[in-house]
Design an enzyme around this catalytic site. Structure first.
Site, PDB file in Angstrom:
ATOM      1  CB  SER A 115      -0.951  -0.050   1.204  1.00 26.74           C
ATOM      2  OG  SER A 115      -1.909   0.968   1.165  1.00 26.74           O
ATOM      3  CG  HIS A 147      -4.390  -1.736  -1.908  1.00 22.75           C
ATOM      4  ND1 HIS A 147      -4.868  -2.401  -0.807  1.00 22.75           N
ATOM      5  CD2 HIS A 147      -3.774  -0.628  -1.405  1.00 22.75           C
ATOM      6  CE1 HIS A 147      -4.555  -1.752   0.295  1.00 22.75           C
ATOM      7  NE2 HIS A 147      -3.901  -0.659  -0.045  1.00 22.75           N
TER       8      HIS A 147
END
Length: 211
Positions: free
Chosen positions: A114, A139
């Site tokens: 992330s 993501h």
């Protein structure tokens, strides 16, 4: 001199049942003890370990600015082992990395997921690395909000803005198109170190230091 900068990291290690190693340096003035992280900071090494949040981000930014003041022409080495975290905290680190004069070399040890992956990719071109068994995950930003419909709409627009901004910057640093980034971050996308290199998130997988 540097010790207070690592109070949180030391506390996290101690809470997990570990002790922070101390190193002793000898000089003409006598002996001086440092915790290991403070000693590495003297060598321009910074650790970003654990969830990215505001307090950690402030410490990382302060260390980056301090090392720039010490020597604006010498690289800084940022080691990352993080599951991700706050976008705004991560962006404060990102902006500081881009703002300062020294190149910031990034290295993933363990995982960079992330926001951790975003900061890994934001390192200086040609100086972004992974150790061979590292994992990288990209993501789209996560968010949740409860309240009146109008407030939910406002926050939904903010999340969409953040997603577009992160995707644009990720495309810039990876060399991928915006469309590719949007497609590949639609769900959790885990990569090996070699896959991250092929994707453009890093420049090299390193097994050991050059001789």
């Amino acid at each position: 001199m540097f010790r207070n900068s690592y109070i949180q990291q030391n506390s996290d290690i101690q809470a997990a049942g570990g002790l922070v190693p101390m190193v002793v340096e000898q000089s003409a003035r006598g002996e001086r003890a440092y915790d290991i992280y403070s000693r590495l900071l003297k060598e321009r090494v910074i650790f970003l370990v654990g969830p990215v949040e505001d307090y950690m981000a402030n410490l990382i930014c302060a260390q980056l600015l301090f090392l720039e003041a010490e020597n604006p022409d010498k690289d800084i080495h940022l080691y990352i082992n993080s599951p991700g975290g706050s976008v705004t905290a991560g962006m404060s680190i990102y902006d500081t990395m881009q703002f300062i004069k020294p190149n910031v070399s990034t290295t993933c040890i363990g995982q960079a997921c992330s926001m951790g992956a975003f900061l890994l990719t934001a390192g200086a071109p040609g100086k972004r690395f992974c150790l061979p068994n590292s994992r990288v995950m990209i993501h789209q930003p996560l968010g949740g909000f409860q309240g009146q419909a109008s407030d939910i709409e406002i926050h939904a627009k903010e999340i969409l803005f953040i997603r577009e901004r992160l995707n644009t910057l990720m495309a810039k640093h990876s060399g991928r198109t915006l469309e590719e980034i949007e497609r590949d971050t639609n769900r959790d996308n885990f990569m090996s170190a070699e896959a991250a290199r092929e994707y453009g998130l890093i420049d090299e997988v390193i097994n050991q230091r050059p001789a």
